[in-house]
Design an enzyme around this catalytic site. Structure first.
Site, PDB file in Angstrom:
ATOM      1  N   SER A 218     -14.147  -3.117 -28.020  1.00  0.00           N
ATOM      2  CA  SER A 218     -15.497  -2.879 -28.539  1.00  0.00           C
ATOM      3  C   SER A 218     -15.432  -2.466 -30.016  1.00  0.00           C
ATOM      4  O   SER A 218     -14.937  -3.246 -30.826  1.00  0.00           O
ATOM      5  CB  SER A 218     -16.184  -1.840 -27.645  1.00  0.00           C
ATOM      6  OG  SER A 218     -17.546  -1.751 -27.930  1.00  0.00           O
TER       7      SER A 218
ATOM      8  N   ASP B 204     -22.181  -9.927 -21.447  1.00  0.00           N
ATOM      9  CA  ASP B 204     -22.096  -8.727 -22.292  1.00  0.00           C
ATOM     10  C   ASP B 204     -23.298  -8.695 -23.236  1.00  0.00           C
ATOM     11  O   ASP B 204     -23.400  -9.526 -24.142  1.00  0.00           O
ATOM     12  CB  ASP B 204     -20.786  -8.780 -23.087  1.00  0.00           C
ATOM     13  CG  ASP B 204     -20.545  -7.507 -23.894  1.00  0.00           C
ATOM     14  OD1 ASP B 204     -21.490  -6.724 -24.083  1.00  0.00           O
ATOM     15  OD2 ASP B 204     -19.396  -7.314 -24.320  1.00  0.00           O
TER      16      ASP B 204
ATOM     17  N   HIS C 183     -19.842  -5.686 -20.593  1.00  0.00           N
ATOM     18  CA  HIS C 183     -19.120  -5.029 -21.687  1.00  0.00           C
ATOM     19  C   HIS C 183     -17.909  -4.247 -21.167  1.00  0.00           C
ATOM     20  O   HIS C 183     -16.985  -3.987 -21.925  1.00  0.00           O
ATOM     21  CB  HIS C 183     -20.078  -4.102 -22.445  1.00  0.00           C
ATOM     22  CG  HIS C 183     -19.573  -3.740 -23.818  1.00  0.00           C
ATOM     23  ND1 HIS C 183     -19.353  -4.673 -24.812  1.00  0.00           N
ATOM     24  CD2 HIS C 183     -19.241  -2.539 -24.359  1.00  0.00           C
ATOM     25  CE1 HIS C 183     -18.918  -4.068 -25.903  1.00  0.00           C
ATOM     26  NE2 HIS C 183     -18.825  -2.769 -25.649  1.00  0.00           N
TER      27      HIS C 183
HETATM   28  C1  MLT Z   1     -19.904  -1.642 -32.666  1.00  0.00           C
HETATM   29  O1  MLT Z   1     -20.725  -0.852 -33.070  1.00  0.00           O
HETATM   30  O2  MLT Z   1     -18.784  -1.788 -33.145  1.00  0.00           O
HETATM   31  C2  MLT Z   1     -20.347  -2.471 -31.518  1.00  0.00           C
HETATM   32  O3  MLT Z   1     -21.723  -2.419 -31.383  1.00  0.00           O
HETATM   33  C3  MLT Z   1     -19.670  -2.062 -30.270  1.00  0.00           C
HETATM   34  C4  MLT Z   1     -19.922  -0.633 -29.939  1.00  0.00           C
HETATM   35  O4  MLT Z   1     -19.161   0.209 -30.354  1.00  0.00           O
HETATM   36  O5  MLT Z   1     -20.893  -0.336 -29.218  1.00  0.00           O
END
Ligand code: MLT
Length: 213
Positions: A104, A155, A186
């Protein structure tokens, strides 16, 4: 074991030659991905920094303006800061160039390091990644390097179509990219572990001369 380096981090020694750089998601810390790293590469030394940006107390690797909308000035400076940490940690712990294993937000900063400081990483496994920059300026620096992107078909945070844009950017910079889309959201699944491990076991994170690919 913690040397005086610019990120709070955890280091787990290992007998393997290819270290993993573990990069957690929003709200995680340096401990989060250690079990995952041990599952996908049981012998690898593990280097696991904690993101320095706090979003309502939740550690991240760069600032965002909203969900999925990134502060690209911050992405650039944080990617360079992380690449400098990798260089210093390699000296401190006597490590070869690491393969990033990011989830992520951690996958997104790993992608930014690949695009902006391609020499810092030997490859990357990007779990639930998005394109961290709209227009990366560098091209060509990733020749001979491999990247595995694993998306979840359902996701809502990091949709596969966004990861496909990241794939195109990395390929334009010379990387060989596998993009797998799992029946998942996710959250990570056992299939992520299996594909990451198979990809590493096949030697895909190792740098190869461009001619041999
Ligand atoms: C980010 O902010 O890098 C992406 O939206 C993934 C997350 O951290 O939620």
């Amino acid at each position: 074991m913690t040397a005086e380096l610019a990120f709070v981090h955890r280091f787990e020694p290992g007998a393997g030659a290819r270290p993993l750089l573990l990069l957690h998601g929003t709200g995680g810390d340096e401990n989060d991905l250690v079990p995952l790293g041990q599952m996908v590469a049981p012998d690898a030394p593990l280097l696991s920094p904690r993101g320095k940006v706090l979003e309502h107390g939740a550690p991240r690797f760069f600032r965002r303006l909203a969900e999925g909308v990134f502060d690209e000035t911050d992405v650039r400076s944080r990617a360079n800061e992380l690449a400098d940490f990798i260089v210093a940690a390699r000296t401190a712990y006597d490590l070869g160039p690491p393969v990033a294993l990011g989830y992520s937000n951690g996958a997104n900063i790993a992608a930014a390091v690949m695009l902006l400081r391609p020499e810092a990483l030997d490859g990357a496994i990007l779990l639930r990644a998005m394109a961290p920059l709209a227009h990366p300026e560098r091209t060509g620096g990733l020749a001979g390097k491999s990247v595995l992107i694993i998306s979840g078909a359902d996701d809502p945070i990091a949709p596969p179509a966004n990861a496909a844009r990241l794939k195109a950017m990395l390929e334009q910079a010379g990387a060989r990219v596998d993009h797998r889309i799992l029946a998942a959201g996710h959250q990570l699944s056992q299939a992520d572990v299996r594909f990451a491990r198979e990809w590493l076991d096949a030697g895909s994170g190792e740098r190869k001369p461009a001619a041999a690919r």
